[in-house]
Write an enzyme that holds these catalytic residues in place. Structure first.
Site, short mmCIF file in Angstrom:
data_model
loop_
_atom_site.label_atom_id
_atom_site.label_comp_id
_atom_site.label_asym_id
_atom_site.label_seq_id
_atom_site.Cartn_x
_atom_site.Cartn_y
_atom_site.Cartn_z
N HIS A 106 0.83 -1.20 0.00
CA HIS A 106 0.00 0.00 0.00
C HIS A 106 0.86 1.25 0.00
CE1 HIS A 106 -4.00 -1.83 1.60
NE2 HIS A 106 -4.04 -1.63 0.31
N CYS A 113 -0.85 -3.17 -17.73
CA CYS A 113 -1.62 -2.27 -16.88
C CYS A 113 -1.42 -2.53 -15.39
CB CYS A 113 -3.11 -2.31 -17.21
SG CYS A 113 -3.89 -3.91 -16.87
#
Length: 555
Positions: free
Chosen positions: A184, A482
């Site tokens: 994160h 992506c």
């Protein structure tokens, strides 16, 4: 002068004095309450509600991926199961402080045992518990300090709530001794454009006040640098600022080979920032935002309006929309909320959509209607495609709704190994490197205990990318990237060398990737790719490419 190594996020460089992250508060003692269970219950519930409200507010302020993470944390804080655990301890005579601490600890252990998406959420519980305890004690929650001057923040890792609202006027750079390139902290740092190095274990020995240079491009933290080193870093930082101010140009290699640089977006409101940063379109639009916050599937009209808003922001440009990627790892009552022992390998992505085909058909209907009202070049793709049969199913269905360009996500090794057969039916392939790495290395990308395996530089992952790139070249089909790997500038060059024809990333990463592509020819990219493939592991691949790149001419 001492050099500490970690994984750099982006190409930035910064320098300044270290400030260490505030340490966590000590655990409360298990003492009997003097207030009674009802009073303690009121205290606990008010504190939990206040923290949940604060996390939601921080998310609304931060926006982007941070908002999704923080809203998820707020939901965890008020989870009814967790509240029952707190009540049980209060009924036994404990204080609110002890009940919260012990209940969160027990809940954390339970989620860790489950693993997958819920296992990752376990790490967030520590931060939530600390915030609730601070509220109960009437003190500030541990978090990012404010020394009153610019600084380099050094921490074990950062909670999403802290990373989301870092004051970029004060925080010059971020260094963590835990975490990896897909943590994160790394994802949010990349999204906010923070100079960062993660996983620099030796940074645990840095002291507040110590001067450091954080060189993300090299993945090196230099402690107590010489004046010469500081001047050189300052010159590089100035040159980078100057380059950022230069006119935006389309993505291209030094020999003129065009490489479309696209944006990963989570909601239509993010489009303006992507356009301002020079995104040439959208390589991944995640539609989950419409579904994850709802008790029932959004209507066709609600979906159509969101898709129309997105497409209208990119007239004449490619916009790739991924169909709903949810399932047992992100349970949706109206899709699939049944328990699965290993949700990462369960009914998710296209598998879940086929089991509830009406939801898939409604998405396709809304997209077709939005496409008819706008001038963007709409592409649609299915997530978690593992077989040729699934490819045929989705592309046939998409064309039934008049959507002219239908492709698949390559996230599973089977679809990479059969890329030639998959691309015989699909109009394009888009490689999701996060999941492809997870499934190649048998390491849950949301489980901290195996984060060391979750590195897209691994030659096994790169071989699979090469398979897809080669199949695309043979069949004349576009192959995009992506996943987070596309935002790593040096790895982006390697991916082009492996056959990728476009790269999609967080908008803040576009400038760095655009800049490094312009310094390499296609032949050089292929040479760097071969160097990475010849390595035995991710670290060796990264080192081999860095070493070879240093010997190549700058264009």
């Amino acid at each position: 002068m001492t050099e500490l190594r970690g994984v750099g996020i982006g190409l930035g460089v910064a320098q300044g004095p270290v400030v260490r992250m505030t340490e966590a508060m000590p655990a409360p003692q298990n003492t009997a309450s003097t207030l009674g269970a009802d009073a303690e219950r009121t205290r606990a519930r008010e504190a939990v509600a206040a923290v949940a409200q604060e996390l939601t507010a921080r998310g609304a302020t931060a926006g982007g991926s941070a908002q999704e993470v923080l809203e998820a944390q707020a939901m965890i804080a008020e989870d009814p199961t967790l509240q029952d655990e707190i009540d049980e301890r209060l009924n036994a005579g404990g204080t609110a402080e002890w009940a919260v601490h012990d209940a969160f600890a027990g809940f954390r252990a339970t989620l860790e045992a489950v693993g997958g998406y819920l296992g990752e959420r376990a790490a967030d519980l520590d931060d939530i518990a600390q915030r609730v305890l601070a509220r109960l004690r009437g003190v500030d929650a541990p978090g990012v300090p404010d020394p009153g001057h610019p600084f380099v923040l050094v921490a074990r890792d950062l909670a999403p709530a802290d990373t989301a609202l870092l004051d970029l006027e004060k925080v010059l750079a971020l260094v963590t001794f835990d975490g990896g390139p897909t943590s994160h902290t790394a994802i949010l740092a990349r999204e906010k454009g923070i100079v960062a190095i993660v996983g620099a274990a030796a940074a645990a020995d840095l002291a507040t006040g110590q001067t450091v240079i954080v060189d993300a491009a090299a993945g090196i933290v230099t402690a107590d640098p010489s004046d010469k080193e500081k001047n050189r870093a300052a010159e590089r930082a100035a040159a980078r600022l100057s380059a950022d101010a230069a006119p935006l140009t389309p993505g291209a290699l030094a020999d003129g080979t065009r490489i479309a640089l696209l944006a990963n977006l989570g909601k239509p409101a993010d489009a303006a920032d992507a356009v301002a940063r020079g995104a040439e379109g959208v390589g991944l639009f995640r539609t989950e935002f419409l579904f994850l916050s709802s008790a029932q599937a959004p209507t066709i009209a609600q979906q159509r309006e969101s898709y129309r808003e997105l497409l209208a922001a990119f007239p004449g440009k490619k916009v790739v929309v991924r169909m709903l990627d949810a399932g047992a790892d992100k349970p949706l009552a109206f899709l699939n909320d049944s328990h699965e022992e290993n949700p990462a390998l369960g009914l998710r992505g296209l598998r879940a959509l086929r089991a509830s085909e009406d939801i898939l058909r409604e998405q396709l209907t809304a997209l077709a209607e939005a496409d008819a009202e706008t001038d963007a070049d709409l592409w649609v793709m299915a997530p978690m495609v593992a077989t040729v049969e699934e490819t045929v199913y989705f592309t046939t269905l998409a064309r039934e709704y008049g959507l002219k360009t239908a492709g698949v996500m390559v996230e599973v090794p089977s679809s990479a190994l059969l890329a030639d057969r998959v691309l015989a039916h699909a109009d394009f392939a888009s490689i999701g490197t996060n999941d492809l790495t997870q499934y190649t290395m048998a390491a849950d990308r949301l489980l901290g205990s195996v984060a060391g395996f979750q590195d897209p530089w691994h030659p096994a992952v790169l071989r699979l990318v090469r398979e897809v790139g080669a199949a695309g070249a043979r069949l004349g089909k576009p192959v995009g990237i992506c996943g987070e790997a596309a935002a790593d500038p040096l790895l982006a060059v390697v991916l082009i060398g492996l056959g990728a024809t476009s790269l999609s990333m967080a908008p803040s990463a576009l400038a760095d990737v655009r800049r490094i592509l312009a310094t390499r020819t296609l032949d050089e990219a292929r040479s760097l790719a071969e160097a990475a493939l010849a390595a035995d592991d991710a670290a060796s691949a990264r080192t081999a490419v860095t070493t070879l790149a240093a010997t190549l001419p700058q264009h």
